[in-house]
Design a protein around this motif. Structure first.
Motif, PDB file in Angstrom:
ATOM      1  N   ALA A 170      18.961   6.212   5.736  1.00 39.56           N
ATOM      2  CA  ALA A 170      18.189   4.963   5.782  1.00 39.56           C
ATOM      3  C   ALA A 170      18.791   3.963   6.763  1.00 39.56           C
ATOM      4  N   ILE A 245      14.772   0.491   3.746  1.00 38.48           N
ATOM      5  CA  ILE A 245      13.717   1.474   3.962  1.00 38.48           C
ATOM      6  C   ILE A 245      13.651   1.745   5.468  1.00 38.48           C
ATOM      7  N   ALA A 247      12.365   2.603   9.182  1.00 38.48           N
ATOM      8  CA  ALA A 247      11.086   2.351   9.857  1.00 38.48           C
ATOM      9  C   ALA A 247      10.233   3.605   9.961  1.00 38.48           C
ATOM     10  N   SER A 249       9.827   5.913   7.783  1.00 39.10           N
ATOM     11  CA  SER A 249       9.387   6.435   6.487  1.00 39.10           C
ATOM     12  C   SER A 249       7.866   6.620   6.492  1.00 39.10           C
ATOM     13  N   ASN A 251       5.860   6.338   3.799  1.00 37.37           N
ATOM     14  CA  ASN A 251       5.254   5.325   2.933  1.00 37.37           C
ATOM     15  C   ASN A 251       6.360   4.372   2.487  1.00 37.37           C
ATOM     16  N   HIS A 252       6.450   3.231   3.148  1.00 44.93           N
ATOM     17  CA  HIS A 252       7.571   2.333   2.948  1.00 44.93           C
ATOM     18  C   HIS A 252       7.619   1.747   1.542  1.00 44.93           C
ATOM     19  N   TYR A 253       6.505   1.278   1.022  1.00 47.16           N
ATOM     20  CA  TYR A 253       6.517   0.671  -0.304  1.00 47.16           C
ATOM     21  C   TYR A 253       6.752   1.727  -1.386  1.00 47.16           C
ATOM     22  N   GLU A 255       8.546   4.351  -1.079  1.00 46.35           N
ATOM     23  CA  GLU A 255       9.979   4.657  -1.051  1.00 46.35           C
ATOM     24  C   GLU A 255      10.763   3.598  -1.822  1.00 46.35           C
ATOM     25  N   VAL A 279      13.600  -3.397   6.175  1.00 45.55           N
ATOM     26  CA  VAL A 279      13.200  -2.201   6.922  1.00 45.55           C
ATOM     27  C   VAL A 279      14.175  -2.040   8.079  1.00 45.55           C
ATOM     28  N   LYS A 290       5.028  -3.561  12.681  1.00 43.42           N
ATOM     29  CA  LYS A 290       5.726  -4.377  11.682  1.00 43.42           C
ATOM     30  C   LYS A 290       4.727  -5.058  10.751  1.00 43.42           C
ATOM     31  N   ILE A 293       3.372  -2.452   8.297  1.00 40.18           N
ATOM     32  CA  ILE A 293       4.348  -2.130   7.239  1.00 40.18           C
ATOM     33  C   ILE A 293       4.446  -3.279   6.251  1.00 40.18           C
ATOM     34  N   GLU A 296       1.933  -3.396   3.502  1.00 48.34           N
ATOM     35  CA  GLU A 296       2.057  -2.443   2.392  1.00 48.34           C
ATOM     36  C   GLU A 296       2.694  -3.106   1.163  1.00 48.34           C
TER      37      GLU A 296
END
Length: 327
Positions: A170, A245, A247, A249, A251-253, A255, A279, A290, A293, A296
């Motif tokens: 990460a 998290i 960048a 990823s 699915n950021h949220y 994760e 992030v 950005k 993301i 989300e």
């Protein structure tokens, strides 16, 4: 072999109390002097002591048994036996001692703090205590009481202002290396970090705070999967948590929710800590990505963007951390 050891199990035995004396005073001109037996000395204690210069339980790694001294028996002329020698177990600040049932015996939170984790047996009373008008020459005394015995588990939970929480890769080690003088191992594969790393982060006006890079958590870590479950205990000691998290990823949220759930499964109280969502690897993103993301995440949980490689957003991240710590 790593110098960082955060778990040891030692068999401890506190000292047996000395026996009281049943001596009767006999001197040339005092043929019936009566009882003058002294008390036995107490057995030695097993004492856990905080040492601010230690950062690992490594010195205890090969200690299998510790045994405190036995109290000496009482003597004539009401002499009390000497106490048994106490045994001190020096541990880093943040160490918890537990018995075999998992019951906490004590925790060290400051340098020099001492906690008796096993008390020595009490010394027996000499016969001088048992004399009375109807029993003027008691010929008996108490034996000393036995000490305690059993295994003690010592667990170290590192103390830091900010704990980094995230999946492997990460960017936790990169962040720590970029904001402090710490030199954690950095590479492009899972579980690069095998032990926690601490770094002092310089802030404005010569202020600073301590950041801890904790080995990556995977889904199911609270159930014992991966490496992260061994180090979840270290997150408990941190004042605030910084979720990372990456960048790239998918699915950021999602994760973030997985990480949050692993902490909840391990210890629900961890969710009561203040935290910041960020992030990492923001150098891979343009402003449009950005914004996508950020969308989300619900209001109140919007992430901060930073790059440990280019330095983008690091000052803003430090400001947010300082505000959480001292706001």
């Amino acid at each position: 072999m790593s110098n960082f050891v955060d778990y040891v199990k030692i068999h401890c035995t506190s000292g047996h109390g000395g026996a009281g004396s049943a001596h009767l005073r006999r001197e040339k001109y005092i043929p019936k002097g009566g009882p003058d037996g002294g008390d036995g000395g107490r057995g030695g204690d097993i004492i856990m002591r905080g040492n601010g210069h230690e950062w690992t339980l490594l010195p205890l790694r090969y200690t299998r048994h510790v045994k405190a001294g036995r109290g000496e028996n009482g003597g004539k002329n009401q002499l009390t036996g000497a106490a048994g020698e106490d045994i001190y177990i020096n541990v880093p600040i943040g160490t918890i001692a537990k018995n075999e049932d998992g019951e906490i015996l004590g925790e060290i939170l400051e340098d020099g703090q001492e906690i008796i984790i096993m008390k020595g047996g009490k010394g027996g009373l000499g016969n001088e205590h048992f004399k009375s008008s109807t029993n003027q020459t008691p010929r008996y005394a108490q034996p000393g009481l036995p000490g305690e015995e059993g295994f003690v588990v010592f667990e170290l939970k590192i103390l830091a202002d900010v704990g980094l929480v995230g999946f492997p890769n990460a960017g936790k080690s990169t962040l720590l290396a970029s904001v402090s003088a710490a030199k954690p191992k950095i590479a492009n594969y899972a579980f690069t970090t095998l032990t926690p790393n601490l770094g002092i982060v310089d802030y404005r006006n010569y202020k600073s705070f301590v950041m801890a890079d904790i080995p990556g958590i995977i889904e199911g870590a609270a159930e014992g999967k991966g490496l992260g479950h061994r180090f979840l205990r270290h997150i408990e000691r941190n004042s605030i948590l910084l979720f990372l998290i990456p960048a790239d990823s998918e699915n950021h949220y999602k994760e973030f929710e997985i990480l949050e759930n692993e902490l909840k499964e391990y210890n629900p109280e961890l969710l009561h800590k203040d935290y910041i969502i960020s992030v990492s690897k923001a150098d891979l993103l343009d402003n449009e990505l950005k914004a996508e993301i950020s969308a989300e995440f619900p209001e109140g949980k919007k992430p901060l963007f930073f790059s440990g490689v280019t330095g983008e957003g690091l000052m803003e991240l430090k400001d947010a951390i300082w505000k959480k710590l001292h706001g």
